[in-house]
Design a protein around this motif. Structure first.
Motif, mmCIF file in Angstrom:
data_model
loop_
_atom_site.group_PDB
_atom_site.id
_atom_site.type_symbol
_atom_site.label_atom_id
_atom_site.label_comp_id
_atom_site.label_asym_id
_atom_site.label_seq_id
_atom_site.Cartn_x
_atom_site.Cartn_y
_atom_site.Cartn_z
ATOM 1 N N ARG A 12 0.680 -1.501 -0.001
ATOM 2 C CA ARG A 12 -0.417 -0.403 0.038
ATOM 3 C C ARG A 12 1.070 1.325 0.328
ATOM 4 O O ARG A 12 -0.366 2.635 -0.360
ATOM 5 N N THR A 15 1.861 2.286 -4.775
ATOM 6 C CA THR A 15 1.430 2.799 -5.752
ATOM 7 C C THR A 15 2.017 3.099 -7.210
ATOM 8 O O THR A 15 1.654 2.790 -7.738
ATOM 9 N N ARG A 25 -7.024 7.899 -8.510
ATOM 10 C CA ARG A 25 -7.575 7.264 -6.895
ATOM 11 C C ARG A 25 -8.162 5.955 -7.146
ATOM 12 O O ARG A 25 -7.691 5.100 -7.970
ATOM 13 N N TYR A 51 -3.608 14.506 0.184
ATOM 14 C CA TYR A 51 -3.468 13.607 -0.552
ATOM 15 C C TYR A 51 -4.420 11.895 -0.071
ATOM 16 O O TYR A 51 -4.312 10.955 -0.981
ATOM 17 N N LEU A 52 -4.929 12.164 0.770
ATOM 18 C CA LEU A 52 -6.360 10.793 0.897
ATOM 19 C C LEU A 52 -7.193 11.312 1.889
ATOM 20 O O LEU A 52 -7.514 12.565 2.541
ATOM 21 N N LEU A 81 -8.625 3.163 3.228
ATOM 22 C CA LEU A 81 -7.666 4.325 2.579
ATOM 23 C C LEU A 81 -8.426 4.473 1.374
ATOM 24 O O LEU A 81 -7.968 3.884 0.328
ATOM 25 N N TYR A 83 -6.424 6.948 -1.824
ATOM 26 C CA TYR A 83 -5.483 7.494 -1.856
ATOM 27 C C TYR A 83 -6.032 8.740 -3.368
ATOM 28 O O TYR A 83 -6.335 8.201 -4.473
ATOM 29 N N ASN A 84 -5.284 10.232 -2.969
ATOM 30 C CA ASN A 84 -5.228 10.674 -4.478
ATOM 31 C C ASN A 84 -4.291 10.351 -4.807
ATOM 32 O O ASN A 84 -2.922 11.029 -4.410
ATOM 33 N N LEU A 85 -4.289 8.879 -6.654
ATOM 34 C CA LEU A 85 -2.428 8.948 -6.660
ATOM 35 C C LEU A 85 -2.027 10.428 -7.097
ATOM 36 O O LEU A 85 -0.478 10.373 -7.322
ATOM 37 N N ILE A 88 -0.211 11.712 -4.551
ATOM 38 C CA ILE A 88 0.336 10.711 -2.957
ATOM 39 C C ILE A 88 1.433 10.154 -3.925
ATOM 40 O O ILE A 88 2.572 9.727 -2.770
ATOM 41 N N ASN A 89 2.118 9.602 -4.854
ATOM 42 C CA ASN A 89 2.639 9.167 -5.523
ATOM 43 C C ASN A 89 3.783 10.328 -5.644
ATOM 44 O O ASN A 89 5.043 9.376 -5.965
ATOM 45 N N LEU A 116 2.612 5.567 7.421
ATOM 46 C CA LEU A 116 1.774 6.308 6.132
ATOM 47 C C LEU A 116 0.937 7.570 7.453
ATOM 48 O O LEU A 116 1.729 9.071 6.794
#
Length: 199
Positions: A12, A15, A25, A51-52, A81, A83-85, A88-89, A116
């Motif tokens: 997790r 990603t 996402r 971000y999340l 969770l 994720y706003n990829l 967050i990436n 996290l």
């Protein structure tokens, strides 16, 4: 330390390496969760540049102090969770994760959940937790049915002690090809219990 960290623990957090770049996402759920209703309204939540997105619970807020996080930061569970990829990436990846593990090695207790929170404590959109039942949450309003039931504490497949929402697990178990496992376990338990009773 391979005794504390399994390969799966990192999934997790990676990603950036494994999720297609055209996704914006993704929803992560722990494997000890049952979803009983549509999650579309949560999946399509506005991140508001965070971000999340995740629910936050009062019980875990003391954990941030253990990690040296600011007093006004939130400590969130890692079982649900969103994720706003696109955001967050920018901070996920092998090098950054390994760097944080080394930096906080003496403080990490809950492994990936601690990591996290270290990475994202000030980048969280808190969403309504009324739909989400976790562990033995005594404050959960059972008048509102849970869309997500997270067996993070007492797990009905490990014992036969009845807890809240164990009936949901049993309902889905009976529909699965593995229902015989529960029947076998129950029969063994019943036999041992009867044998242990004084005659």
């Amino acid at each position: 330390d391979s005794k504390r960290w399994s390969r799966e623990t990192f999934y997790r957090l990676l990603t950036k390496e494994y999720i297609p770049e055209d996704l914006d996402r993704i929803l992560y759920l722990d494997c000890d969760i049952i979803v009983t209703d549509s999650l579309s309204k949560f999946y399509n939540v506005d991140f508001a540049d965070k971000y999340l997105a995740t629910p936050v619970f009062e019980e875990g807020q003391h954990q941030g102090g253990r990690l040296g996080l600011p007093k006004d930061s939130v400590y969130f569970p890692a079982g649900f969770l969103l994720y706003n990829l696109k955001k967050i990436n920018n901070i996920f990846g092998y090098e950054n994760i390994l760097s944080k593990i080394k930096e906080y090695e003496d403080k990490l207790i809950f492994n990936d959940m601690d990591l996290l929170n270290i990475l994202l404590f000030d980048k969280v959109k808190i969403i309504n937790k009324d739909f989400y039942y976790i562990g033995e949450d005594k404050d959960f309003n059972e008048k509102k049915p849970a869309s997500i039931v997270h067996y993070s504490a007492s797990k009905p497949w490990h014992n036969l002690i009845r807890g809240r929402y164990d009936d949901i697990w049993l309902q889905y178990l009976k529909l699965s090809p593995y229902s015989y496992l529960y029947n076998e376990k129950y029969n063994n338990f019943k036999t041992k219990f009867l044998r242990s009773r004084p005659t």
